[in-house]
Design a protein around this motif. Structure first.
Motif, PDB file in Angstrom:
ATOM      1  N   MET A  56       0.819  -1.199   0.000  1.00  0.00           N
ATOM      2  CA  MET A  56       0.000   0.000   0.000  1.00  0.00           C
ATOM      3  C   MET A  56       0.861   1.260   0.000  1.00  0.00           C
ATOM      4  N   CYS A  57       0.478   2.243  -0.831  1.00  0.00           N
ATOM      5  CA  CYS A  57       1.129   3.557  -0.826  1.00  0.00           C
ATOM      6  C   CYS A  57       1.008   4.124   0.596  1.00  0.00           C
ATOM      7  N   THR A  58       2.103   4.663   1.123  1.00  0.00           N
ATOM      8  CA  THR A  58       2.071   5.144   2.508  1.00  0.00           C
ATOM      9  C   THR A  58       1.176   6.373   2.670  1.00  0.00           C
ATOM     10  N   GLU A  59       0.859   7.047   1.526  1.00  0.00           N
ATOM     11  CA  GLU A  59      -0.010   8.223   1.627  1.00  0.00           C
ATOM     12  C   GLU A  59      -1.483   7.892   1.401  1.00  0.00           C
ATOM     13  N   CYS A  60      -1.777   7.198   0.295  1.00  0.00           N
ATOM     14  CA  CYS A  60      -3.190   7.028  -0.063  1.00  0.00           C
ATOM     15  C   CYS A  60      -3.733   5.616   0.139  1.00  0.00           C
ATOM     16  N   GLY A  61      -2.858   4.630   0.294  1.00  0.00           N
ATOM     17  CA  GLY A  61      -3.333   3.261   0.480  1.00  0.00           C
ATOM     18  C   GLY A  61      -3.571   2.506  -0.821  1.00  0.00           C
ATOM     19  N   VAL A  68       5.653   5.550  -2.320  1.00  0.00           N
ATOM     20  CA  VAL A  68       4.523   6.423  -2.639  1.00  0.00           C
ATOM     21  C   VAL A  68       4.103   6.141  -4.077  1.00  0.00           C
ATOM     22  N   CYS A  69       2.785   6.051  -4.339  1.00  0.00           N
ATOM     23  CA  CYS A  69       2.327   5.709  -5.689  1.00  0.00           C
ATOM     24  C   CYS A  69       2.531   6.875  -6.664  1.00  0.00           C
ATOM     25  N   ASP A  70       2.445   6.605  -7.962  1.00  0.00           N
ATOM     26  CA  ASP A  70       2.653   7.613  -9.010  1.00  0.00           C
ATOM     27  C   ASP A  70       1.688   8.783  -8.872  1.00  0.00           C
ATOM     28  N   ILE A  71       0.435   8.474  -8.513  1.00  0.00           N
ATOM     29  CA  ILE A  71      -0.573   9.540  -8.415  1.00  0.00           C
ATOM     30  C   ILE A  71      -0.213  10.491  -7.271  1.00  0.00           C
ATOM     31  N   CYS A  72       0.128   9.952  -6.105  1.00  0.00           N
ATOM     32  CA  CYS A  72       0.502  10.811  -4.970  1.00  0.00           C
ATOM     33  C   CYS A  72       1.774  11.593  -5.273  1.00  0.00           C
ATOM     34  N   ALA A  73       2.678  10.995  -6.047  1.00  0.00           N
ATOM     35  CA  ALA A  73       3.962  11.639  -6.330  1.00  0.00           C
ATOM     36  C   ALA A  73       3.825  12.821  -7.273  1.00  0.00           C
TER      37      ALA A  73
HETATM   38 ZN   LIG Z   1      -0.658   7.115  -3.203  1.00  0.00          ZN
END
Ligand SMILES: [Zn+2]
Length: 194
Positions: A56-61, A68-73
């Motif tokens: 899971m992305c540490t920001e959005c899950g 961190v996933c591409d979208i959050c980045a």
């Molecule tokens: Zn994310």
């Protein structure tokens, strides 16, 4: 004639997957028997890689192979779209018109089945509300989705953040993951404050 036990076992494994009935599980098992050793190994390696690399992305899950996933980045963090499952991110992002980030709850509230706020990815949502202008509730338009959206809206609004809900268009009781791109784009564009 009794079926070899290794075939029975494989059919059992396949039929435990969502949406796979016994007939399909049998077809899958026979397809595996017809594969070369190399193909079977590739298959096993692909399953293992998903288990080893995806988390899971540490920001959005959302699911990612990075911290961190591409979208959050790369996207606008002042607007967060809250969804129940990672597959909803894929569905909503298909149209490409949404430029904000997502937050994946990994489920919905359901007190009858014993799923409370502590069982969902909710705490991390409140850690990222700094500087956020709008939170869009994009849980499915069914009873659990509505309960979850209402619950979160009540907690988020006191922070002075606008909370919106996807517009009608996705019919009541249906899943976001099965809605088409145009419907989802319209639902996002026509979202209303709750
Ligand atoms: Zn994310």
């Amino acid at each position: 004639m009794k079926q070899p036990s290794s075939i029975t076992k494989l059919i059992g494994k396949f039929s435990s997957l969502p949406g796979v009935g016994i007939k399909t599980a049998q077809r899958f098992a026979y397809a595996v028997i017809d594969m070369s050793e190399a193909e079977v190994k590739d298959f096993c390696d692909a399953m293992q890689a998903v288990k080893t690399n995806v988390h899971m992305c540490t920001e959005c899950g959302n699911f990612t192979e990075n911290e961190v996933c591409d979208i959050c980045a790369h996207r606008d963090k002042s607007i967060i779209c809250v969804v129940s499952y990672p597959k909803d991110v894929i569905a909503l992002d298909k149209s490409g018109s949404y430029t904000g980030v997502y937050h994946v709850l990994h489920g919905t509230l359901n007190p009858l089945e014993g799923r409370s706020a502590d069982d969902l990815n909710i705490k991390s949502l409140f850690r990222r509300l700094d500087g956020v202008k709008e939170v869009i509730m994009a849980t499915n338009p069914d009873v659990e989705g509505e309960v979850t959206a209402t619950y979160l809206a009540k907690l988020i609004k006191p922070f002075g953040i606008k909370v919106t809900r996807l517009a009608q268009g996705i019919s009541m009781g249906s899943d976001i993951e099965y809605a088409d791109e145009v419907t989802l784009e319209r639902a996002l564009d026509g979202r209303t404050e709750i």
